[in-house]
Design a protein around this motif. Structure first.
Motif, mmCIF file in Angstrom:
data_model
loop_
_atom_site.group_PDB
_atom_site.id
_atom_site.type_symbol
_atom_site.label_atom_id
_atom_site.label_comp_id
_atom_site.label_asym_id
_atom_site.label_seq_id
_atom_site.Cartn_x
_atom_site.Cartn_y
_atom_site.Cartn_z
ATOM 1 N N GLU A 154 4.434 4.707 36.016
ATOM 2 C CA GLU A 154 5.008 4.432 34.702
ATOM 3 C C GLU A 154 4.364 3.175 34.148
ATOM 4 O O GLU A 154 4.090 2.229 34.881
ATOM 5 C CB GLU A 154 6.523 4.252 34.803
ATOM 6 C CG GLU A 154 7.248 5.540 35.151
ATOM 7 C CD GLU A 154 8.755 5.383 35.094
ATOM 8 O OE1 GLU A 154 9.259 4.241 35.133
ATOM 9 O OE2 GLU A 154 9.435 6.419 35.007
ATOM 10 N N LEU A 155 4.121 3.182 32.827
ATOM 11 C CA LEU A 155 3.494 2.047 32.157
ATOM 12 C C LEU A 155 4.378 1.554 31.021
ATOM 13 O O LEU A 155 5.032 2.342 30.342
ATOM 14 C CB LEU A 155 2.131 2.455 31.580
ATOM 15 C CG LEU A 155 1.075 2.908 32.579
ATOM 16 C CD1 LEU A 155 -0.114 3.516 31.848
ATOM 17 C CD2 LEU A 155 0.631 1.738 33.439
ATOM 18 N N THR A 156 4.361 0.260 30.803
ATOM 19 C CA THR A 156 5.063 -0.316 29.653
ATOM 20 C C THR A 156 4.189 -0.127 28.409
ATOM 21 O O THR A 156 2.984 0.115 28.524
ATOM 22 C CB THR A 156 5.300 -1.823 29.851
ATOM 23 O OG1 THR A 156 4.028 -2.475 29.907
ATOM 24 C CG2 THR A 156 6.103 -2.104 31.110
ATOM 25 N N PRO A 157 4.762 -0.258 27.219
ATOM 26 C CA PRO A 157 3.955 -0.148 26.007
ATOM 27 C C PRO A 157 2.790 -1.143 25.980
ATOM 28 O O PRO A 157 1.716 -0.825 25.471
ATOM 29 C CB PRO A 157 4.955 -0.444 24.882
ATOM 30 C CG PRO A 157 6.271 -0.041 25.443
ATOM 31 C CD PRO A 157 6.190 -0.386 26.914
ATOM 32 N N GLY A 158 2.965 -2.311 26.564
ATOM 33 C CA GLY A 158 1.909 -3.309 26.579
ATOM 34 C C GLY A 158 0.721 -2.945 27.455
ATOM 35 O O GLY A 158 -0.357 -3.518 27.313
ATOM 36 N N GLY B 259 7.211 4.138 20.530
ATOM 37 C CA GLY B 259 7.575 3.364 21.715
ATOM 38 C C GLY B 259 7.007 1.961 21.733
ATOM 39 O O GLY B 259 7.168 1.240 22.708
ATOM 40 N N GLU C 287 13.619 -1.317 27.853
ATOM 41 C CA GLU C 287 12.217 -1.138 27.509
ATOM 42 C C GLU C 287 11.769 0.298 27.768
ATOM 43 O O GLU C 287 12.136 0.904 28.755
ATOM 44 C CB GLU C 287 11.341 -2.103 28.309
ATOM 45 C CG GLU C 287 9.900 -2.049 27.884
ATOM 46 C CD GLU C 287 9.075 -3.154 28.496
ATOM 47 O OE1 GLU C 287 8.119 -3.566 27.851
ATOM 48 O OE2 GLU C 287 9.384 -3.598 29.604
ATOM 49 N N VAL C 288 10.969 0.803 26.865
ATOM 50 C CA VAL C 288 10.416 2.143 26.987
ATOM 51 C C VAL C 288 9.360 2.141 28.094
ATOM 52 O O VAL C 288 8.589 1.195 28.218
ATOM 53 C CB VAL C 288 9.762 2.566 25.647
ATOM 54 C CG1 VAL C 288 9.036 3.892 25.783
ATOM 55 C CG2 VAL C 288 10.787 2.616 24.542
ATOM 56 N N MET C 289 9.342 3.204 28.876
ATOM 57 C CA MET C 289 8.325 3.376 29.913
ATOM 58 C C MET C 289 7.656 4.728 29.682
ATOM 59 O O MET C 289 8.320 5.704 29.321
ATOM 60 C CB MET C 289 8.955 3.342 31.302
ATOM 61 C CG MET C 289 9.613 2.018 31.660
ATOM 62 S SD MET C 289 8.481 0.639 31.779
ATOM 63 C CE MET C 289 7.728 0.978 33.358
#
Length: 86
Positions: A30-34, A75, A15-17
């Motif tokens: 760091e954040l996830t795309p969601g 992303g 998963e992209v961060m």
């Protein structure tokens, strides 16, 4: 076809961060795309991304230039296109 054969050659997807910082509490994380939202308007003034700071809970809104828009959409960040009502 066996399960092993059906998935041969596939690679694990990571998963992209996205790295971000809060202007209020100055925490970096760091954040996830969601966890991000991207709004694309008619101009650079109406194009921005937003998130909620996981450290202090502040709603953060930052301008998004062309490169940021490209990175976020690539992303998997959900995008809202703002339309003019002329």
């Amino acid at each position: 076809m066996s399960v092993g054969t059906a998935f041969a050659g596939m690679r694990r997807v990571v998963e992209v961060m996205f790295k971000a910082a809060c202007p209020d509490c100055r925490a970096g994380f760091e954040l996830t795309p969601g966890a991000l939202r991207l709004a694309i308007g008619a101009s650079s003034r109406t194009t921005f991304y937003s998130f909620t700071c996981p450290a202090c809970g502040s709603a953060v809104r930052k301008p998004a230039g062309e490169r940021i828009v490209e990175l976020l959409t690539g992303g998997g960040v959900r995008t809202l296109r703002l339309h003019s009502t002329l």
